[in-house]
Design a protein around this motif. Structure first.
Motif, PDB file in Angstrom:
ATOM      1  N   SER A 166       0.874  -1.272   0.033  1.00 23.92           N
ATOM      2  CA  SER A 166      -0.010   0.047  -0.204  1.00 23.92           C
ATOM      3  C   SER A 166       0.933   1.280  -0.072  1.00 23.92           C
ATOM      4  CB  SER A 166      -0.999  -0.017   1.292  1.00 23.92           C
ATOM      5  OG  SER A 166      -1.861   1.217   1.242  1.00 23.92           O
ATOM      6  N   GLY A 167       1.042   1.970  -1.178  1.00 26.58           N
ATOM      7  CA  GLY A 167       1.977   3.148  -1.207  1.00 26.58           C
ATOM      8  C   GLY A 167       3.252   2.458  -1.196  1.00 26.58           C
ATOM      9  N   SER A 168       4.051   3.194  -0.170  1.00 26.81           N
ATOM     10  CA  SER A 168       5.420   2.879   0.073  1.00 26.81           C
ATOM     11  C   SER A 168       5.500   1.773   1.150  1.00 26.81           C
ATOM     12  CB  SER A 168       6.218   3.897   0.347  1.00 26.81           C
ATOM     13  OG  SER A 168       5.619   4.682   1.694  1.00 26.81           O
ATOM     14  N   GLU A 169       4.605   1.263   1.610  1.00 24.71           N
ATOM     15  CA  GLU A 169       4.472   0.462   2.834  1.00 24.71           C
ATOM     16  C   GLU A 169       4.053  -0.997   2.369  1.00 24.71           C
ATOM     17  OE1 GLU A 169       3.819   2.512   6.906  1.00 24.71           O
ATOM     18  OE2 GLU A 169       2.266   3.192   5.515  1.00 24.71           O
ATOM     19  N   THR A 170       4.573  -2.076   3.298  1.00 26.05           N
ATOM     20  CA  THR A 170       3.982  -3.118   3.007  1.00 26.05           C
ATOM     21  C   THR A 170       3.378  -4.028   4.241  1.00 26.05           C
ATOM     22  OG1 THR A 170       5.718  -3.755   1.257  1.00 26.05           O
ATOM     23  CG2 THR A 170       4.614  -5.669   2.200  1.00 26.05           C
ATOM     24  N   PHE A 171       2.578  -4.568   4.163  1.00 23.11           N
ATOM     25  CA  PHE A 171       1.974  -5.098   5.447  1.00 23.11           C
ATOM     26  C   PHE A 171       1.576  -6.644   5.332  1.00 23.11           C
ATOM     27  CE2 PHE A 171       0.242  -0.507   4.873  1.00 23.11           C
ATOM     28  CZ  PHE A 171       0.884   0.015   6.061  1.00 23.11           C
ATOM     29  N   LYS A 172       1.571  -7.282   6.493  1.00 29.21           N
ATOM     30  CA  LYS A 172       1.258  -8.665   6.517  1.00 29.21           C
ATOM     31  C   LYS A 172      -0.045  -8.779   7.140  1.00 29.21           C
ATOM     32  CE  LYS A 172       5.065 -10.718   4.979  1.00 29.21           C
ATOM     33  NZ  LYS A 172       6.008 -11.427   5.777  1.00 29.21           N
ATOM     34  N   PHE A 180      -8.445 -12.450  -4.991  1.00 28.01           N
ATOM     35  CA  PHE A 180      -9.709 -11.855  -4.569  1.00 28.01           C
ATOM     36  C   PHE A 180      -9.493 -10.508  -3.838  1.00 28.01           C
ATOM     37  CE2 PHE A 180     -10.554 -16.290  -4.997  1.00 28.01           C
ATOM     38  CZ  PHE A 180     -11.259 -16.260  -6.277  1.00 28.01           C
ATOM     39  N   ARG A 181      -8.247 -10.386  -3.363  1.00 28.61           N
ATOM     40  CA  ARG A 181      -7.733  -9.240  -2.447  1.00 28.61           C
ATOM     41  C   ARG A 181      -8.850  -9.194  -1.382  1.00 28.61           C
ATOM     42  NH1 ARG A 181      -5.849  -3.828  -5.802  1.00 28.61           N
ATOM     43  NH2 ARG A 181      -4.474  -4.804  -7.284  1.00 28.61           N
ATOM     44  N   LEU A 182      -8.728 -10.397  -0.843  1.00 21.35           N
ATOM     45  CA  LEU A 182      -9.509 -10.635   0.601  1.00 21.35           C
ATOM     46  C   LEU A 182      -8.489 -11.059   1.744  1.00 21.35           C
ATOM     47  CD1 LEU A 182     -12.126 -10.729   2.178  1.00 21.35           C
ATOM     48  CD2 LEU A 182     -12.458 -13.066   1.328  1.00 21.35           C
ATOM     49  N   GLY A 183      -8.478 -10.552   2.812  1.00 19.70           N
ATOM     50  CA  GLY A 183      -7.591 -10.562   3.959  1.00 19.70           C
ATOM     51  C   GLY A 183      -8.280 -11.112   5.190  1.00 19.70           C
ATOM     52  N   ARG A 204      -3.229   0.901   9.929  1.00 20.96           N
ATOM     53  CA  ARG A 204      -2.906  -0.097   9.238  1.00 20.96           C
ATOM     54  C   ARG A 204      -3.930  -0.619   8.421  1.00 20.96           C
ATOM     55  NH1 ARG A 204      -3.459  -5.446  10.450  1.00 20.96           N
ATOM     56  NH2 ARG A 204      -2.251  -6.818   9.293  1.00 20.96           N
ATOM     57  N   ARG A 205      -5.226  -0.899   8.976  1.00 25.60           N
ATOM     58  CA  ARG A 205      -6.186  -1.272   8.009  1.00 25.60           C
ATOM     59  C   ARG A 205      -6.889  -0.556   7.034  1.00 25.60           C
ATOM     60  NH1 ARG A 205      -8.673  -4.269  13.621  1.00 25.60           N
ATOM     61  NH2 ARG A 205      -7.249  -5.983  13.710  1.00 25.60           N
ATOM     62  N   ALA A 206      -6.724   0.664   7.467  1.00 24.73           N
ATOM     63  CA  ALA A 206      -7.002   1.786   6.499  1.00 24.73           C
ATOM     64  C   ALA A 206      -6.237   1.747   5.431  1.00 24.73           C
ATOM     65  CB  ALA A 206      -7.120   3.330   7.122  1.00 24.73           C
ATOM     66  N   ALA A 207      -4.902   1.713   5.440  1.00 25.08           N
ATOM     67  CA  ALA A 207      -3.797   1.653   4.553  1.00 25.08           C
ATOM     68  C   ALA A 207      -4.008   0.212   3.478  1.00 25.08           C
ATOM     69  CB  ALA A 207      -2.559   1.475   5.028  1.00 25.08           C
ATOM     70  N   ILE A 208      -4.624  -0.743   4.086  1.00 21.10           N
ATOM     71  CA  ILE A 208      -4.840  -2.207   3.479  1.00 21.10           C
ATOM     72  C   ILE A 208      -5.922  -1.821   2.485  1.00 21.10           C
ATOM     73  CG2 ILE A 208      -5.487  -4.634   3.716  1.00 21.10           C
ATOM     74  CD1 ILE A 208      -3.680  -4.596   6.316  1.00 21.10           C
ATOM     75  N   GLY A 209      -7.138  -1.357   3.350  1.00 23.63           N
ATOM     76  CA  GLY A 209      -8.276  -0.929   2.387  1.00 23.63           C
ATOM     77  C   GLY A 209      -8.041   0.022   1.076  1.00 23.63           C
ATOM     78  N   ALA A 210      -6.989   0.808   1.320  1.00 23.95           N
ATOM     79  CA  ALA A 210      -6.813   1.735   0.334  1.00 23.95           C
ATOM     80  C   ALA A 210      -5.970   1.134  -0.999  1.00 23.95           C
ATOM     81  CB  ALA A 210      -5.722   2.939   1.021  1.00 23.95           C
ATOM     82  N   ALA A 211      -5.606  -0.148  -0.588  1.00 26.01           N
ATOM     83  CA  ALA A 211      -4.912  -0.906  -1.507  1.00 26.01           C
ATOM     84  C   ALA A 211      -5.672  -1.809  -2.223  1.00 26.01           C
ATOM     85  CB  ALA A 211      -3.720  -1.615  -0.930  1.00 26.01           C
ATOM     86  N   GLY A 212      -7.123  -1.704  -2.020  1.00 24.22           N
ATOM     87  CA  GLY A 212      -8.201  -2.414  -2.573  1.00 24.22           C
ATOM     88  C   GLY A 212      -8.507  -3.827  -1.979  1.00 24.22           C
ATOM     89  N   TRP A 213      -7.906  -3.904  -0.689  1.00 26.35           N
ATOM     90  CA  TRP A 213      -8.500  -5.175   0.143  1.00 26.35           C
ATOM     91  C   TRP A 213      -9.326  -4.849   0.848  1.00 26.35           C
ATOM     92  CZ3 TRP A 213      -5.320 -10.086   0.438  1.00 26.35           C
ATOM     93  CH2 TRP A 213      -4.412  -9.895  -0.485  1.00 26.35           C
ATOM     94  N   LYS A 214     -10.183  -6.238   0.753  1.00 26.19           N
ATOM     95  CA  LYS A 214     -11.218  -6.232   1.949  1.00 26.19           C
ATOM     96  C   LYS A 214     -10.633  -6.954   3.152  1.00 26.19           C
ATOM     97  CE  LYS A 214     -15.544  -6.555   3.545  1.00 26.19           C
ATOM     98  NZ  LYS A 214     -16.426  -5.209   3.975  1.00 26.19           N
TER      99      LYS A 214
END
Length: 289
Positions: A166-172, A180-183, A204-214
């Protein structure tokens, strides 16, 4: 195990062999089930025939024959080797506890090939299945439980520790379906307690959502008390995100979820008080078909 240390002192001079959960603890793996976490859990030992049982309150005594090559000594205590311990847990413990224990053994460095070979050589069919579904990526017992419950009802097996850019960051993400971009995450109440952690999680969850993930977030109450709603929510969201099971498979999964929930209900009373003690948990959205 609050008396774990004193129990081990007793075992040093008894000549018995520690096995399963007790041996796992010695090898750095906590195989205690969630409903007993933080409480006393009696030591599990094998006593040879002709030797009297040590006087350890609440101990579990077995009369197995263990080959000398499966035993090692740790600070004067005889215990099964890591691979034998993992195989015993896989064979004897309840299914979810067994997979969680093997997940942790793999995570601390036990080789999957070594364990699979050992299990195959000893002919333990049930343990073989546990090793096949085990995953070193699981970071907690409850993450393992969520993953196993999802697979148990026929849903696709999620990957563990999925990287989301997500942007310049990577989250696990604990569990996920990259296609399906589903976590899916298990929210451990003790780890995430406090306003600081809550704020960090929200960002963190907002950033994951901004990357198109649910992101679906479950906690102990969902897993232990509301598994049907949790699993139906996963099924519904997967379908909304693009998974296309056949109508027959969809009906099969729905039946499996209801059957699983019915069997789970028989065990629910043991955990209800523990799970409902987690106040402030929002109810899950009602599934839509």
């Amino acid at each position: 195990m609050s008396d774990f240390g004193s129990s081990l002192d007793t075992l040093r001079s008894s000549g018995v062999v520690t096995v399963m959960r007790t041996a796992a603890r010695i090898h750095g793996v906590d195989a205690t089930p969630p409903c007993r976490r933080g409480r006393d859990y009696g030591v599990e030992i094998v006593v040879a025939r002709g030797i009297s049982d040590p006087c350890i309150p609440g101990s579990y005594v077995y009369r197995w024959k263990i080959p000398p090559s499966h035993i090692q000594t740790w600070h004067g205590i005889r215990t099964t080797t890591p691979v034998r311990t993992a195989a015993d847990c896989a064979h004897h413990l309840p299914w979810l506890d067994a997979v969680a224990a093997v997940d942790k053994f793999l995570r601390v460095g036990l080789g999957r090939e070594e364990l699979a070979w050992f299990v195959e050589r000893t002919g333990r069919r049930r343990a073989r299945t546990v090793v096949e579904v085990a995953d070193a990526g699981a970071e907690s017992t409850m993450e393992t439980w969520v993953r196993c419950m999802i697979q148990e009802v026929g849903l696709p097996r999620p990957s563990t520790q999925v990287a989301v850019r997500s942007g310049s960051e990577t989250f696990k993400v604990d569990l996920g379906y990259r296609e399906f971009r589903l976590g899916i995450e298990y929210d451990g109440q003790w780890f995430h307690a406090g306003a600081a952690f809550a704020g960090q999680d929200a960002r963190r969850r907002a950033a994951i959502g901004a990357a198109g993930w649910k992101l679906l977030v479950f906690n102990m109450r969902h897993v232990l008390v509301e598994p049907q709603a949790m699993l139906e929510y996963v099924l519904t969201t997967l379908c909304q995100r693009g998974w296309r099971p056949t109508a027959e498979r969809h009906r099969y999964i729905v039946r499996r979820i209801r059957r699983f929930a019915g069997l789970w209900r028989a065990r629910r009373e043991v955990w209800t008080d523990l799970a409902l003690d987690l106040t402030g948990d929002a109810p899950l959205p009602s599934p839509t078909w």
